[in-house]
Write a protein that holds these residues in place. Structure first.
Motif, PDB file in Angstrom:
ATOM      1  N   ALA A 294       0.838  -1.198   0.000  1.00  0.00           N
ATOM      2  CA  ALA A 294       0.000   0.000   0.000  1.00  0.00           C
ATOM      3  C   ALA A 294       0.878   1.254   0.000  1.00  0.00           C
ATOM      4  O   ALA A 294       0.627   2.198  -0.758  1.00  0.00           O
ATOM      5  CB  ALA A 294      -0.936   0.004   1.203  1.00  0.00           C
ATOM      6  N   ILE A 295       1.905   1.244   0.827  1.00  0.00           N
ATOM      7  CA  ILE A 295       2.831   2.385   0.875  1.00  0.00           C
ATOM      8  C   ILE A 295       3.555   2.516  -0.450  1.00  0.00           C
ATOM      9  O   ILE A 295       3.732   3.614  -0.979  1.00  0.00           O
ATOM     10  CB  ILE A 295       3.807   2.243   2.052  1.00  0.00           C
ATOM     11  N   GLU A 296       3.952   1.392  -1.024  1.00  0.00           N
ATOM     12  CA  GLU A 296       4.638   1.386  -2.321  1.00  0.00           C
ATOM     13  C   GLU A 296       3.767   2.044  -3.398  1.00  0.00           C
ATOM     14  O   GLU A 296       4.250   2.873  -4.169  1.00  0.00           O
ATOM     15  CB  GLU A 296       4.954  -0.054  -2.690  1.00  0.00           C
ATOM     16  N   ARG A 297       2.487   1.668  -3.450  1.00  0.00           N
ATOM     17  CA  ARG A 297       1.578   2.283  -4.430  1.00  0.00           C
ATOM     18  C   ARG A 297       1.524   3.789  -4.231  1.00  0.00           C
ATOM     19  O   ARG A 297       1.539   4.551  -5.188  1.00  0.00           O
ATOM     20  CB  ARG A 297       0.172   1.690  -4.326  1.00  0.00           C
TER      21      ARG A 297
ATOM     22  N   ASP B 131      10.140  -8.099  15.312  1.00  0.00           N
ATOM     23  CA  ASP B 131       9.891  -7.697  16.702  1.00  0.00           C
ATOM     24  C   ASP B 131       8.439  -7.887  17.115  1.00  0.00           C
ATOM     25  O   ASP B 131       8.121  -7.719  18.293  1.00  0.00           O
ATOM     26  CB  ASP B 131      10.264  -6.228  16.906  1.00  0.00           C
ATOM     27  N   GLY B 132       7.567  -8.169  16.144  1.00  0.00           N
ATOM     28  CA  GLY B 132       6.148  -8.294  16.449  1.00  0.00           C
ATOM     29  C   GLY B 132       5.474  -6.952  16.701  1.00  0.00           C
ATOM     30  O   GLY B 132       4.442  -6.878  17.363  1.00  0.00           O
ATOM     31  N   THR B 133       6.055  -5.885  16.176  1.00  0.00           N
ATOM     32  CA  THR B 133       5.499  -4.549  16.357  1.00  0.00           C
ATOM     33  C   THR B 133       4.239  -4.410  15.510  1.00  0.00           C
ATOM     34  O   THR B 133       4.283  -4.634  14.302  1.00  0.00           O
ATOM     35  CB  THR B 133       6.528  -3.472  15.928  1.00  0.00           C
ATOM     36  N   PRO B 134       3.121  -4.044  16.120  1.00  0.00           N
ATOM     37  CA  PRO B 134       1.893  -3.866  15.345  1.00  0.00           C
ATOM     38  C   PRO B 134       2.051  -2.775  14.277  1.00  0.00           C
ATOM     39  O   PRO B 134       2.787  -1.799  14.471  1.00  0.00           O
ATOM     40  CB  PRO B 134       0.859  -3.436  16.394  1.00  0.00           C
ATOM     41  N   ILE B 135       1.370  -2.948  13.175  1.00  0.00           N
ATOM     42  CA  ILE B 135       1.453  -2.012  12.060  1.00  0.00           C
ATOM     43  C   ILE B 135       1.135  -0.596  12.508  1.00  0.00           C
ATOM     44  O   ILE B 135       1.819   0.355  12.132  1.00  0.00           O
ATOM     45  CB  ILE B 135       0.523  -2.454  10.911  1.00  0.00           C
ATOM     46  N   ARG B 136       0.108  -0.431  13.323  1.00  0.00           N
ATOM     47  CA  ARG B 136      -0.271   0.914  13.778  1.00  0.00           C
ATOM     48  C   ARG B 136       0.810   1.566  14.617  1.00  0.00           C
ATOM     49  O   ARG B 136       0.918   2.789  14.639  1.00  0.00           O
ATOM     50  CB  ARG B 136      -1.587   0.883  14.554  1.00  0.00           C
ATOM     51  N   GLU B 137       1.634   0.771  15.288  1.00  0.00           N
ATOM     52  CA  GLU B 137       2.763   1.362  16.014  1.00  0.00           C
ATOM     53  C   GLU B 137       3.824   1.863  15.052  1.00  0.00           C
ATOM     54  O   GLU B 137       4.577   2.769  15.379  1.00  0.00           O
ATOM     55  CB  GLU B 137       3.364   0.363  16.998  1.00  0.00           C
ATOM     56  N   VAL B 138       3.891   1.279  13.885  1.00  0.00           N
ATOM     57  CA  VAL B 138       4.859   1.715  12.882  1.00  0.00           C
ATOM     58  C   VAL B 138       4.343   2.946  12.149  1.00  0.00           C
ATOM     59  O   VAL B 138       5.031   3.963  12.069  1.00  0.00           O
ATOM     60  CB  VAL B 138       5.171   0.594  11.861  1.00  0.00           C
ATOM     61  N   VAL B 139       3.125   2.871  11.619  1.00  0.00           N
ATOM     62  CA  VAL B 139       2.614   3.955  10.766  1.00  0.00           C
ATOM     63  C   VAL B 139       1.803   4.998  11.516  1.00  0.00           C
ATOM     64  O   VAL B 139       1.535   6.066  10.979  1.00  0.00           O
ATOM     65  CB  VAL B 139       1.779   3.419   9.578  1.00  0.00           C
ATOM     66  N   GLY B 140       1.394   4.703  12.746  1.00  0.00           N
ATOM     67  CA  GLY B 140       0.600   5.657  13.505  1.00  0.00           C
ATOM     68  C   GLY B 140      -0.839   5.702  13.029  1.00  0.00           C
ATOM     69  O   GLY B 140      -1.281   4.887  12.225  1.00  0.00           O
TER      70      GLY B 140
ATOM     71  N   GLN C 143      -6.787   5.971  -0.579  1.00  0.00           N
ATOM     72  CA  GLN C 143      -6.508   4.565  -0.849  1.00  0.00           C
ATOM     73  C   GLN C 143      -5.468   4.020   0.123  1.00  0.00           C
ATOM     74  O   GLN C 143      -5.611   2.925   0.654  1.00  0.00           O
ATOM     75  CB  GLN C 143      -6.030   4.369  -2.291  1.00  0.00           C
ATOM     76  N   LEU C 144      -4.422   4.810   0.387  1.00  0.00           N
ATOM     77  CA  LEU C 144      -3.393   4.389   1.338  1.00  0.00           C
ATOM     78  C   LEU C 144      -4.005   4.172   2.718  1.00  0.00           C
ATOM     79  O   LEU C 144      -3.781   3.138   3.357  1.00  0.00           O
ATOM     80  CB  LEU C 144      -2.275   5.432   1.423  1.00  0.00           C
ATOM     81  N   THR C 145      -4.789   5.120   3.169  1.00  0.00           N
ATOM     82  CA  THR C 145      -5.418   5.012   4.484  1.00  0.00           C
ATOM     83  C   THR C 145      -6.308   3.778   4.560  1.00  0.00           C
ATOM     84  O   THR C 145      -6.249   3.016   5.530  1.00  0.00           O
ATOM     85  CB  THR C 145      -6.222   6.292   4.789  1.00  0.00           C
ATOM     86  N   ASP C 146      -7.129   3.551   3.553  1.00  0.00           N
ATOM     87  CA  ASP C 146      -8.018   2.387   3.527  1.00  0.00           C
ATOM     88  C   ASP C 146      -7.228   1.077   3.523  1.00  0.00           C
ATOM     89  O   ASP C 146      -7.572   0.131   4.239  1.00  0.00           O
ATOM     90  CB  ASP C 146      -8.946   2.433   2.311  1.00  0.00           C
ATOM     91  N   ASP C 147      -6.165   1.009   2.717  1.00  0.00           N
ATOM     92  CA  ASP C 147      -5.350  -0.207   2.633  1.00  0.00           C
ATOM     93  C   ASP C 147      -4.667  -0.524   3.965  1.00  0.00           C
ATOM     94  O   ASP C 147      -4.605  -1.685   4.382  1.00  0.00           O
ATOM     95  CB  ASP C 147      -4.288  -0.081   1.529  1.00  0.00           C
ATOM     96  N   ILE C 148      -4.158   0.499   4.636  1.00  0.00           N
ATOM     97  CA  ILE C 148      -3.486   0.286   5.919  1.00  0.00           C
ATOM     98  C   ILE C 148      -4.500  -0.155   6.967  1.00  0.00           C
ATOM     99  O   ILE C 148      -4.222  -1.043   7.783  1.00  0.00           O
ATOM    100  CB  ILE C 148      -2.746   1.557   6.387  1.00  0.00           C
TER     101      ILE C 148
END
Length: 129
Positions: free
Chosen positions: A40-43, A73-82, A109-114
Motif C-alpha cells: 500500500a505504501i509502495e503504491r 519484533d512483532g510490532t503492530p502495524i499501527r505502532e509503525v505507521v501511527g 486509498q493508502l489510508t483504507d489499505d493500511i
C-alpha cells in the motif's frame, strides 16, 4: 513519451532494476499483513519521485528494512505507521528528496489499505475487495 523517456522515468521511480527485484523479493517474504502494508505504501510512493534513482532505491530498501524489523519484533502495524498513514509516509519521504504531488484519491486509498492490513492484527480485517 518515447520508450527511452519511459525507461528513464521508470528507473527514476523504482531505481535500478536489480535493486528493485531484490526489494520485491524481501517484501514477498514478509508476513501477509506487513506485506499488504508495504505494498500500500509502495503504491502511494509511486506518486513520489525522488530526484535520483539511487535515492528512490534507497527509499524502498529502507521501507523493507523498517517492516522486516517490525515483523521480527512483532510490532503492530499501527505502532509503525501511527494513526495517519499519509502523515507517516510523507514524513518518511522527506528523508530522501522532494517529490511530486499526490492526489487525494491516492491518500484515501493508502489510508483504507493500511486500515485493512492493520485490522488483521486485531481480527477485524475487512475481507471485501
Amino acid at each position: 513519451m518515447s520508450d527511452v523517456e519511459k525507461s528513464g522515468f521508470v528507473s527514476k521511480v523504482i531505481g535500478p532494476r536489480k535493486r528493485w527485484r531484490a526489494y520485491k523479493a524481501r517484501v514477498k517474504e514478509l508476513p501477509e499483513n506487513y506485506r499488504a502494508t508495504v505494498e500500500a505504501i509502495e503504491r502511494y510512493l509511486m506518486h513520489f519521485v525522488p530526484s535520483d534513482a539511487d535515492g528512490s532505491a534507497s527509499m524502498f530498501e529502507d521501507l523493507a528494512d523498517l517492516f522486516e524489523q517490525a515483523a521480527a519484533d512483532g510490532t503492530p502495524i499501527r505502532e509503525v505507521v501511527g494513526a495517519d498513514p499519509v502523515e507517516f509516509v510523507e514524513a518518511f519521504t522527506q528523508n530522501y528528496s522532494e517529490g511530486g504531488y499526490v492526489p487525494a484519491r491516492a491518500r484515501k486509498q493508502l489510508t483504507d489499505d493500511i486500515e485493512r492490513a492493520a485490522g488483521e492484527e486485531t481480527g477485524r480485517e475487512d475481507k471485501t475487495v
